[in-house]
Design a protein around this motif. Structure first.
Motif, PDB file in Angstrom:
ATOM      1  N   PRO A 211       0.830  -1.222   0.000  1.00 29.80           N
ATOM      2  CA  PRO A 211       0.000   0.000   0.000  1.00 29.80           C
ATOM      3  C   PRO A 211       0.861   1.268   0.000  1.00 29.80           C
ATOM      4  O   PRO A 211       2.037   1.220   0.372  1.00 29.80           O
ATOM      5  CB  PRO A 211      -0.783  -0.117   1.309  1.00 29.80           C
ATOM      6  CG  PRO A 211       0.089  -0.933   2.204  1.00 29.80           C
ATOM      7  CD  PRO A 211       0.906  -1.842   1.335  1.00 29.80           C
ATOM      8  N   SER A 212       0.281   2.380  -0.398  1.00 27.20           N
ATOM      9  CA  SER A 212       1.039   3.636  -0.509  1.00 27.20           C
ATOM     10  C   SER A 212       0.200   4.782   0.074  1.00 27.20           C
ATOM     11  O   SER A 212      -0.929   4.564   0.500  1.00 27.20           O
ATOM     12  CB  SER A 212       1.389   3.853  -1.979  1.00 27.20           C
ATOM     13  OG  SER A 212       0.232   3.837  -2.764  1.00 27.20           O
ATOM     14  N   PRO A 213       0.745   6.022   0.111  1.00 29.23           N
ATOM     15  CA  PRO A 213      -0.006   7.126   0.730  1.00 29.23           C
ATOM     16  C   PRO A 213      -1.371   7.379   0.063  1.00 29.23           C
ATOM     17  O   PRO A 213      -1.531   7.169  -1.141  1.00 29.23           O
ATOM     18  CB  PRO A 213       0.920   8.332   0.528  1.00 29.23           C
ATOM     19  CG  PRO A 213       2.289   7.746   0.411  1.00 29.23           C
ATOM     20  CD  PRO A 213       2.100   6.438  -0.297  1.00 29.23           C
ATOM     21  N   TYR A 251      -6.950   3.600   7.689  1.00 26.50           N
ATOM     22  CA  TYR A 251      -5.943   3.314   6.649  1.00 26.50           C
ATOM     23  C   TYR A 251      -5.536   1.843   6.722  1.00 26.50           C
ATOM     24  O   TYR A 251      -5.489   1.139   5.707  1.00 26.50           O
ATOM     25  CB  TYR A 251      -4.709   4.211   6.822  1.00 26.50           C
ATOM     26  CG  TYR A 251      -3.611   3.871   5.823  1.00 26.50           C
ATOM     27  CD1 TYR A 251      -3.604   4.427   4.549  1.00 26.50           C
ATOM     28  CD2 TYR A 251      -2.596   2.968   6.142  1.00 26.50           C
ATOM     29  CE1 TYR A 251      -2.621   4.102   3.618  1.00 26.50           C
ATOM     30  CE2 TYR A 251      -1.606   2.636   5.219  1.00 26.50           C
ATOM     31  CZ  TYR A 251      -1.623   3.204   3.964  1.00 26.50           C
ATOM     32  OH  TYR A 251      -0.652   2.870   3.040  1.00 26.50           O
ATOM     33  N   ASP A 252      -5.246   1.375   7.928  1.00 31.04           N
ATOM     34  CA  ASP A 252      -4.793  -0.013   8.089  1.00 31.04           C
ATOM     35  C   ASP A 252      -5.859  -0.983   7.597  1.00 31.04           C
ATOM     36  O   ASP A 252      -5.541  -2.002   6.969  1.00 31.04           O
ATOM     37  CB  ASP A 252      -4.450  -0.304   9.553  1.00 31.04           C
ATOM     38  CG  ASP A 252      -3.224   0.491  10.023  1.00 31.04           C
ATOM     39  OD1 ASP A 252      -2.486   1.021   9.160  1.00 31.04           O
ATOM     40  OD2 ASP A 252      -3.027   0.600  11.257  1.00 31.04           O
ATOM     41  N   ALA A 253      -7.131  -0.653   7.858  1.00 27.81           N
ATOM     42  CA  ALA A 253      -8.223  -1.537   7.408  1.00 27.81           C
ATOM     43  C   ALA A 253      -8.265  -1.584   5.880  1.00 27.81           C
ATOM     44  O   ALA A 253      -8.430  -2.655   5.283  1.00 27.81           O
ATOM     45  CB  ALA A 253      -9.554  -1.035   7.969  1.00 27.81           C
ATOM     46  N   ALA A 254      -8.099  -0.424   5.226  1.00 27.11           N
ATOM     47  CA  ALA A 254      -8.117  -0.393   3.754  1.00 27.11           C
ATOM     48  C   ALA A 254      -6.865  -1.065   3.193  1.00 27.11           C
ATOM     49  O   ALA A 254      -6.931  -1.804   2.195  1.00 27.11           O
ATOM     50  CB  ALA A 254      -8.226   1.050   3.262  1.00 27.11           C
ATOM     51  N   ALA A 255      -5.726  -0.836   3.858  1.00 26.30           N
ATOM     52  CA  ALA A 255      -4.453  -1.381   3.363  1.00 26.30           C
ATOM     53  C   ALA A 255      -4.430  -2.903   3.422  1.00 26.30           C
ATOM     54  O   ALA A 255      -3.713  -3.551   2.662  1.00 26.30           O
ATOM     55  CB  ALA A 255      -3.293  -0.799   4.163  1.00 26.30           C
ATOM     56  N   GLN A 260      -5.462  -9.134   0.306  1.00 26.11           N
ATOM     57  CA  GLN A 260      -6.540 -10.143   0.206  1.00 26.11           C
ATOM     58  C   GLN A 260      -6.944 -10.327  -1.255  1.00 26.11           C
ATOM     59  O   GLN A 260      -7.174 -11.448  -1.717  1.00 26.11           O
ATOM     60  CB  GLN A 260      -7.759  -9.706   1.021  1.00 26.11           C
ATOM     61  CG  GLN A 260      -7.513  -9.662   2.523  1.00 26.11           C
ATOM     62  CD  GLN A 260      -8.731  -9.098   3.281  1.00 26.11           C
ATOM     63  OE1 GLN A 260      -9.844  -9.114   2.799  1.00 26.11           O
ATOM     64  NE2 GLN A 260      -8.494  -8.590   4.473  1.00 26.11           N
ATOM     65  N   VAL A 261      -7.029  -9.214  -1.991  1.00 28.88           N
ATOM     66  CA  VAL A 261      -7.438  -9.286  -3.402  1.00 28.88           C
ATOM     67  C   VAL A 261      -6.361  -9.995  -4.222  1.00 28.88           C
ATOM     68  O   VAL A 261      -6.666 -10.858  -5.066  1.00 28.88           O
ATOM     69  CB  VAL A 261      -7.707  -7.869  -3.965  1.00 28.88           C
ATOM     70  CG1 VAL A 261      -7.902  -7.896  -5.469  1.00 28.88           C
ATOM     71  CG2 VAL A 261      -8.922  -7.253  -3.281  1.00 28.88           C
TER      72      VAL A 261
END
Ligand code: AMP
Ligand code: GLY
Length: 449
Positions: A211-213, A251-255, A260-261
């Motif tokens: 993941p990135s900013p 952020y951590d939840a989205a990252a 998973q994908v």
């Protein structure tokens, strides 16, 4: 010296090209539709096509290209990656099968279901009007209605935005199912997501997703998010890599969703290599998936690559070879702002062939960097670049700063140096706009369910 072929000719691709040559260890070759002066300057050689696979492969052979990367999704959907790979030119972009995560909304939703990926939402895909209407009714009509197939986001209608009455929802569903859109007589109806949208790019190598900013794009043509949806009028990011309405925990939840994908796609035999663009809605109950794209966002690529201090060439190589590591990524902790200059009338009736004069030195004096997008180069005299517009976005103006306000001031000063008729938004990243976004999220979080 590595020889890299880049496909595409917009602002995103100008930023990708600039990032590829930045380290001095790569030579750039471009396959592009428009005569983008920024890319023409960076490229050792170019061809004027983004779609003719035979011509692109011949160009790769002639130039002894080491690897390729595509900016836009169209060549991916047409299978350019598969054709190039088969001809011996590896790509830091997904195969046609893997790009379905973008090209088929239903492939994406079903993949998330099969692998119980976080951030999934309630939806139904159907060709039957009664079923679609029953689902919409079960959601109190608070839904988004989308035709199946690639429509460039244009076919999507959303409650509160395009619909204010159940009859409008019924009519739209009936229209999609009876008339059909690009050959499909099916619709996807989704629960309505309320909150703020954000972009999270993942760099993927078939196995890993880094993941990135975060970045926030602005799709509406006019200030205060009014007017028609566009490809994106401008985007900002903050020095801490988050957004004012997204906490570290959010952020951590989205990252966690990217990996998973990528695992799900590998398990199904369609490994994803390249940049996976997660478009999320920050809702009161956490980040939810609006869609995935199989490429960088445009303009978000400009924000993203401008703060990348490590080698984008090495990252591309590792995306191909399956050797990405988190320590290959160093992002500068600065705020960024990218604003698109667009033809007059953009959003409804853009005027092509409008002449503009770009004084690059004056833009740089203002503390900004020009990224050419869809335009045609005419001439350059005494450092003044003459271009004409197409019907798409013309020129990106980018600045970074210790704060977003510093970056914004630079970009707004740079806009004043451009001569000719054009349009642009003025509110992106403005303090009162950010305050309103934070207030909206606070309000949603406090609302009783
Ligand atoms: P898409 O083509 O899926 O990116 O949708 C275009 C735009 O419609 C998005 O950028 C969102 O602003 C909006 N949208 C899509 N799906 C939803 C949803 N389920 N709820 C609310 N807004 C949505
Ligand atoms: N910025 C929106 C997109 O690239 O799809």
């Amino acid at each position: 010296m590595q020889k890299i072929l880049l496909l595409g000719s917009g602002g995103r691709e100008h930023a990708m090209g600039a990032a590829l040559v930045r380290g001095g260890d790569a030579q750039l070759f471009v396959a592009m539709n428009d005569a983008n002066p920024g890319l023409m300057r960076l490229a050792t050689a170019h061809r004027r096509t983004e779609s003719n696979a035979a011509e692109i492969i011949a160009f790769c052979k002639e130039q002894k290209i080491d690897f390729c990367v595509s900016g836009p999704e169209k060549p991916l959907a047409d299978g350019i990656t598969d054709a190039l790979t088969a001809a011996g030119f590896p790509c830091a972009s997904p195969s046609r099968a893997a790009a379905q995560i973008e090209t088929s909304k239903i492939f994406m939703r079903q993949l998330l279901d099969r692998h119980r990926v976080d951030g999934q939402i309630k939806y139904i895909q159907t060709a039957r009007a009664e079923e679609a209407i029953a689902f919409a009714e079960s959601q109190n009509w608070r839904v988004a209605v989308k035709p199946v197939g690639l429509t460039g986001g244009k076919g999507v209608k959303v409650w509160g935005d395009h619909f204010s009455d159940p009859q409008h929802v019924r009519d739209d569903i009936a229209e999609i199912l009876t008339q059909g859109i690009s050959g499909h007589h099916q619709a996807v109806i989704e629960e309505l997501l309320e909150g703020q949208e954000f972009t999270l790019h993942f760099y993927c190598d078939g196995k890993h997703a880094i993941p990135s900013p975060l970045i926030q794009d602005h799709k509406r043509a006019y200030d205060r998010d009014r007017g028609p949806n566009t490809g994106g009028m401008g985007a900002y990011s903050c020095e801490n890599g988050l957004l004012p309405f997204v906490s570290q925990a959010d952020y951590d939840a989205a990252a966690a969703i990217g990996p998973q994908v990528v695992r799900a796609m590998a398990a199904e035999g369609t490994p994803f290599h390249g940049v996976l663009y997660g478009q999320f809605m920050m809702t009161r109950s956490g980040p939810r998936i609006i869609e995935f794209n199989a490429r960088f966002g445009d303009p978000e690529a400009i924000n993203a690559l401008s703060v990348l201090d490590s080698s984008y060439v090495d990252i591309c190589r590792s995306m191909i070879e399956g050797t990405l590591r988190p320590d290959m990524f160093a992002f500068r902790p600065v705020a960024t702002l990218l604003l698109y200059v667009v033809p007059p009338g953009y959003g409804t009736s853009p005027v092509a062939d409008t002449p503009l004069i770009i004084d690059e030195a004056a833009i740089r004096r203002a503390g900004a960097v020009p990224y050419y997008a869809s335009c045609n180069f005419q001439s350059e005299t005494n450092g003044l670049v003459s271009i004409t517009t197409t019907r798409s976005r013309t020129l990106g103006l980018f600045a970074e700063g210790a704060t977003l306000e510093a970056a914004r001031t630079r970009v707004l000063d740079a806009v004043k140096t451009i001569k000719g008729h054009f349009a642009h938004r003025t509110d992106i990243g403005a303090p009162d706009v950010l305050a309103a976004k934070m207030a909206q999220m606070m309000h949603l979080r406090q609302r009783v369910a």
